[in-house]
Design a protein around this motif. Structure first.
Motif, PDB file in Angstrom:
ATOM      1  N   ASP A 111      31.387  32.099  42.659  1.00  0.00           N
ATOM      2  CA  ASP A 111      31.946  32.293  41.687  1.00  0.00           C
ATOM      3  C   ASP A 111      33.386  32.076  41.667  1.00  0.00           C
ATOM      4  O   ASP A 111      34.120  32.809  42.330  1.00  0.00           O
ATOM      5  N   ASP A 112      33.820  31.064  41.167  1.00  0.00           N
ATOM      6  CA  ASP A 112      35.250  30.627  41.043  1.00  0.00           C
ATOM      7  C   ASP A 112      36.147  31.106  40.158  1.00  0.00           C
ATOM      8  O   ASP A 112      37.226  30.672  39.904  1.00  0.00           O
ATOM      9  N   SER A 113      35.731  32.279  39.260  1.00  0.00           N
ATOM     10  CA  SER A 113      36.468  32.541  38.130  1.00  0.00           C
ATOM     11  C   SER A 113      37.879  33.180  38.470  1.00  0.00           C
ATOM     12  O   SER A 113      38.776  32.803  37.957  1.00  0.00           O
ATOM     13  N   PHE A 116      40.123  30.280  39.442  1.00  0.00           N
ATOM     14  CA  PHE A 116      40.716  29.506  38.053  1.00  0.00           C
ATOM     15  C   PHE A 116      41.929  30.709  37.289  1.00  0.00           C
ATOM     16  O   PHE A 116      42.809  30.092  36.690  1.00  0.00           O
ATOM     17  N   LEU A 141      31.585  29.481  36.798  1.00  0.00           N
ATOM     18  CA  LEU A 141      32.384  30.715  36.187  1.00  0.00           C
ATOM     19  C   LEU A 141      31.611  31.495  35.546  1.00  0.00           C
ATOM     20  O   LEU A 141      30.989  31.204  34.863  1.00  0.00           O
ATOM     21  N   ILE A 144      35.770  34.011  31.075  1.00  0.00           N
ATOM     22  CA  ILE A 144      36.853  33.780  31.674  1.00  0.00           C
ATOM     23  C   ILE A 144      37.962  33.741  30.357  1.00  0.00           C
ATOM     24  O   ILE A 144      37.320  32.993  29.202  1.00  0.00           O
ATOM     25  N   ILE A 163      31.981  22.280  35.111  1.00  0.00           N
ATOM     26  CA  ILE A 163      31.851  23.831  35.310  1.00  0.00           C
ATOM     27  C   ILE A 163      30.498  23.861  34.706  1.00  0.00           C
ATOM     28  O   ILE A 163      30.218  23.586  33.631  1.00  0.00           O
TER      29      ILE A 163
END
Length: 484
Positions: A111-113, A116, A141, A144, A163
């Motif tokens: 999870d790259d939320s 970002f 993601l 967001i 994404i």
């Protein structure tokens, strides 16, 4: 001649030689200086020509800095141009913020939320900054929000990677209206060749919806009943979306709500024909909207224009599969709806449910006026031209006398093939459609002929049509149309 005189001549020749050498060196240096000046001159000339052609000075233009100083950017150089940007340790501009530098993994599983969000927090503080989502990586993601209004103006979201949305029910809790949103920004651009994938098949494929009252509380195969829009802009001005692709949306692909000065170009929406309610572009309460050079394939309206929209211009768009380009449905739940000044031209429709459509609910109020549909090419479209003031998406809708008024609608040069009805104009008993005009209409059946249908529709035929629209009532309705 004596020895002294010979010696004097030798000395004199040496002095003359040295003096002449000095003169040649000076001339050589002057020549080099002239050469450098002559090299730099064309760059300025090109910039002047570009400005004359309208290229120079445009925000985001590749020619914007053509006249910028080419001095060395070493920190010790006192002659550095005042607008030259120093390099960061990562090798990018000090106005560029790469999500990888803020901890994003880009492996498609992590999870790259948060990464970002951290990148946005940094970019948000710098005017005309660029947030970079690089190519070659896949970023997972969760929900967001990239929010203002305290952000600096003219931020660029450079999307070159991919994404993807989560597919586990737990990631969506009890349901969200949108997945990625940009709110209350002044000047926001999303550009690049990247892809946003909503992975919507887990929502479409008849999986049971999540019921929070389920006594067993099992969520392993159940998605929430509320499906999210993939990308939404809210309360923003000067919004640009260009180059990107949104695919497999759970619901609407791209939405603009309460926005002004919007431009969408070279955009692609791509979801299957059987994906429910997956509008390509949805407009609501937005003004000064330009949509062009885009390919829209979805399971609902390619473009949906809702209440509060005006000055909408759509051209050079490919639509299909989908439900065509629609204004409405308007007036649901006895609400007031206002749409005006809409132009749709140079559009190709392939195997869509409708072509160009206006749909309103009974019981509403307000108006749709000042609309032109021109140069529309239809192929295998069920109903190319439709006005439906009895729109109902459920099994039971009550008859109402009030309606959203429909007036000043122009259909020009609409040609191609249909599969069911060429023209369907069903207008309100209490408030008929008025000012409906047709010219250069040529619609031919794929199989069996069908005649145009009209109900309480007033207007004029400005040229002969194929098939003849004999059901149109000439002139204007006696009912007064009240503008919004």
């Amino acid at each position: 001649m004596n020895c002294f005189e010979n010696y004097s001549l030798v000395i004199l020749n040496i002095v003359l030689f040295l003096w002449s050498s000095r003169i040649e060196t000076c001339h050589a240096r002057e020549g080099n200086l002239w050469s450098l000046k002559s090299i730099s001159a064309p760059a300025n000339s090109v910039l002047d020509v570009e400005k004359e052609k309208g290229y120079g000075g445009t925000a985001g233009s590749s020619h914007q800095h053509a006249g910028r100083s080419t001095m060395s950017k070493f920190t010790g150089n006192k002659d550095m141009g005042v607008d030259d940007t120093m390099s960061t340790p990562q090798g990018g501009s000090s106005k560029s913020f790469n999500v990888l530098d803020f901890g994003a993994k880009g492996d498609g599983n992590t999870d790259d939320s948060q990464a970002f969000e951290a990148t946005w927090a940094a970019a948000c503080k710098v005017e005309a900054s660029t947030m970079i989502v690089p190519s070659g990586s896949v970023f997972l993601l969760h929900y967001i929000s990239f929010s203002g209004p305290d952000c600096a103006a003219d931020i660029v979201f450079q999307l070159d990677g991919k994404i993807i949305a989560p597919t586990s029910p737990g990631a969506w809790k009890s349901g969200l209206l949108q997945w990625i949103e940009f709110t209350k920004l002044n000047g926001i651009t999303i550009q690049g060749k990247g892809v946003i994938d909503g992975q919507g098949s887990v929502w479409w494929n008849n999986l049971p919806t999540y019921n929070p009252e389920d006594s067993e509380g099992i969520m392993s195969a159940k998605m929430p009943g509320t499906k999210p829009t993939v990308l939404r802009f809210y309360g923003s001005t000067r919004v640009i979306v260009t180059g990107i692709t949104i695919q497999n949306s759970p619901q609407t692909h791209l939405k603009f709500d309460d926005c002004t000065t919007v431009q969408v170009s070279d955009f692609k929406a791509a979801s299957p024909e059987n994906s429910p309610n997956t509008d390509g572009i949805h407009l609501q309460n937005s003004q000064d909207v330009l949509i062009y050079s885009s390919d829209l394939a979805c399971g609902d309206d390619c473009v949906s224009i809702q209440t509060g929209c005006s000055k909408v211009y759509i051209h050079n768009v490919n639509c299909g599969p989908g439900h065509g380009i629609s204004i409405g449905g308007l007036g649901k739940g006895n609400s007031k709806a206002c749409v005006s000044n809409v132009t749709v031209r140079d559009v190709a429709m392939l195997n869509t449910l409708t072509g160009v459509r206006i749909k309103t609910w009974q019981g509403g109020s307000g108006s749709v006026q000042g609309v032109t549909f021109s140069n529309i090419q239809v192929s295998g479209v069920k109903t190319p031209i439709m006005i439906d003031q009895f729109y109902c998406d459920g099994s039971k809708c009550q008859n109402e006398s009030s309606a959203v008024a429909v007036s000043d609608i122009n259909y020009i040069n609409i040609k191609g093939t249909y599969t069911s009805n060429p023209v369907h104009l069903a207008c309100s008993d209490g408030l008929p459609c008025t000012g409906i005009s047709f010219s250069a209409i040529e619609l031919k059946p794929v199989q069996e002929d069908s005649q145009p249908f009209c109900w309480n529709t007033y207007g004029e035929l400005r040229s002969s049509t194929v098939p003849p629209i004999n059901c149109l009532k000439m002139g204007k309705s006696s009912k007064t149309v009240v503008d919004c």
